[in-house]
Write a protein that holds these residues in place. Sequence first.
Motif, PDB file in Angstrom:
ATOM      1  N   ILE A  70       0.969  -1.197   0.108  1.00  0.00           N
ATOM      2  CA  ILE A  70      -0.115  -0.168   0.070  1.00  0.00           C
ATOM      3  C   ILE A  70       0.768   1.255  -0.130  1.00  0.00           C
ATOM      4  CG2 ILE A  70      -1.685   1.408   1.352  1.00  0.00           C
ATOM      5  CD1 ILE A  70      -2.808  -1.120  -0.178  1.00  0.00           C
ATOM      6  N   GLY A  71       1.990   1.150   0.717  1.00  0.00           N
ATOM      7  CA  GLY A  71       2.838   2.468   0.891  1.00  0.00           C
ATOM      8  C   GLY A  71       3.647   2.827  -0.257  1.00  0.00           C
ATOM      9  N   ILE A  72       3.818   1.942  -1.332  1.00  0.00           N
ATOM     10  CA  ILE A  72       4.655   2.291  -2.649  1.00  0.00           C
ATOM     11  C   ILE A  72       3.427   2.082  -3.556  1.00  0.00           C
ATOM     12  CG2 ILE A  72       5.984   1.164  -4.470  1.00  0.00           C
ATOM     13  CD1 ILE A  72       7.556   2.033  -1.801  1.00  0.00           C
ATOM     14  N   ASN A  73       2.617   1.354  -3.654  1.00  0.00           N
ATOM     15  CA  ASN A  73       1.350   1.346  -4.862  1.00  0.00           C
ATOM     16  C   ASN A  73       0.480   2.582  -4.863  1.00  0.00           C
ATOM     17  OD1 ASN A  73       3.087  -0.909  -5.333  1.00  0.00           O
ATOM     18  ND2 ASN A  73       1.176  -2.342  -5.824  1.00  0.00           N
ATOM     19  N   LEU A  74       0.142   2.678  -3.709  1.00  0.00           N
ATOM     20  CA  LEU A  74      -1.093   3.796  -3.479  1.00  0.00           C
ATOM     21  C   LEU A  74      -0.542   5.187  -2.873  1.00  0.00           C
ATOM     22  CD1 LEU A  74      -3.751   4.601  -3.734  1.00  0.00           C
ATOM     23  CD2 LEU A  74      -4.486   3.183  -1.569  1.00  0.00           C
ATOM     24  N   THR A  75       0.195   5.026  -1.697  1.00  0.00           N
ATOM     25  CA  THR A  75       0.751   6.179  -1.052  1.00  0.00           C
ATOM     26  C   THR A  75       1.801   6.963  -1.874  1.00  0.00           C
ATOM     27  OG1 THR A  75       0.245   5.306   1.129  1.00  0.00           O
ATOM     28  CG2 THR A  75       1.638   7.428   1.117  1.00  0.00           C
ATOM     29  N   GLY A  76       2.609   6.265  -2.387  1.00  0.00           N
ATOM     30  CA  GLY A  76       3.537   6.781  -3.339  1.00  0.00           C
ATOM     31  C   GLY A  76       2.769   7.367  -4.513  1.00  0.00           C
ATOM     32  N   GLN A  77       1.635   6.980  -5.140  1.00  0.00           N
ATOM     33  CA  GLN A  77       0.886   7.680  -6.358  1.00  0.00           C
ATOM     34  C   GLN A  77       0.392   8.908  -5.525  1.00  0.00           C
ATOM     35  OE1 GLN A  77      -0.995   6.188  -9.392  1.00  0.00           O
ATOM     36  NE2 GLN A  77       0.007   4.015  -9.338  1.00  0.00           N
ATOM     37  N   PHE A  78      -0.145   9.026  -4.580  1.00  0.00           N
ATOM     38  CA  PHE A  78      -0.505  10.083  -3.594  1.00  0.00           C
ATOM     39  C   PHE A  78       0.472  11.349  -3.589  1.00  0.00           C
ATOM     40  CE2 PHE A  78      -0.132  11.914   0.552  1.00  0.00           C
ATOM     41  CZ  PHE A  78      -1.187  13.286   0.297  1.00  0.00           C
TER      42      PHE A  78
END
Length: 270
Positions: free
Chosen positions: A116-124
Amino acid sequence: MTTKNKKLQGQVAIVTGASSGIGAGVAKALAAEGALVVVNYASSVEKAEEVLHEIKQAGGDGFLCKADVGKEADVLDMFRETISHYGTVDILVNNAGLQSDAKFHEMSVEQWNRVIGINLTGQFLCAREAIKEFMRRGVVPGRSASAGKIICMSSVHEVIPWAGHANYAASKGGVMMLMKTIAQEYAPLKIRVNSIGPGAIRTPINYAAWQTPQAYQQLLKLIPAKRIGEAEDVGRAAVWLASDDAEYVNGITLFVDGGMLLYPGFEDNG
C-alpha cells in the motif's frame, strides 16, 4: 519522424519505477516522442543507467533520479531536482509498484503496508507534488493544451479480484478512485489525470507466469488476444494519454490487456 511532429516535444516527464519493465518501456516511448525524461529508480542504478543510455542512443535526453516514492522526503527532493534541472514538470507517470504475495490469512502487516505504501501512498505523494507544479505554471500555449498530465499505472486488478494478492488488488482499487477523484477535482484547471490498466505484460514482476512454455500456455487461457503484452504496448498508450491527442480524455482507465477483462472463461460457453 521529424522533430516538429513529435507529440511531446520539449515536455518534461517524470516516470517512477523506470529502471525496468513497464516503467522502462514508458520512459523510452515518451523520450521517442520528444519528452525529457526523469528516469526514477529506487535501488538498481545499473538498470536505470541502461534505460537512460538507450534513450540517449536513440536521440532523446533525460537524467537519473533515485527516490523511494513511499517516502515523502524523497518525493519532494525528486520534484525539486527536476524543476531545478528543467524548470518544470509537464507529465507524471506514477508507475512504481511492487507485489508481496501471501494467502490472506497469512499476510503480515508489513506485507500489507509495504505494498500500500508504494503502490498507493507513493502515487498520492507524487501526484500531489505534480499538481502543485501544474497549478503554479498553468497552461503554456504551444507546449500543451493541458496544464499537466498524470498517468497512474493501475492494473486489470482494479476490477478483477486476485486471490493471494489482496494487498496488491486493494492498492490498485485505491489507485482507481484516487485517479478519478483528482481528475474530477482538477479538471477545471486543465489538469488531466488518467490510468493505464495493464493485463499480463512480459516484465520481471510476473516472470513466473511466462517463464516456461507450460506457464505461458496457461496464461494465454486468460487472454483472448492469445499473446502476452509487451512494455512497448503500454508505452504507446502512455504517449497517447500524455499527448494533446487525448486532450478531452480525463478520469478513465485505459486497459491494455489483450481482452483479459472480457471474461475469457466464457469463450466456449455462449
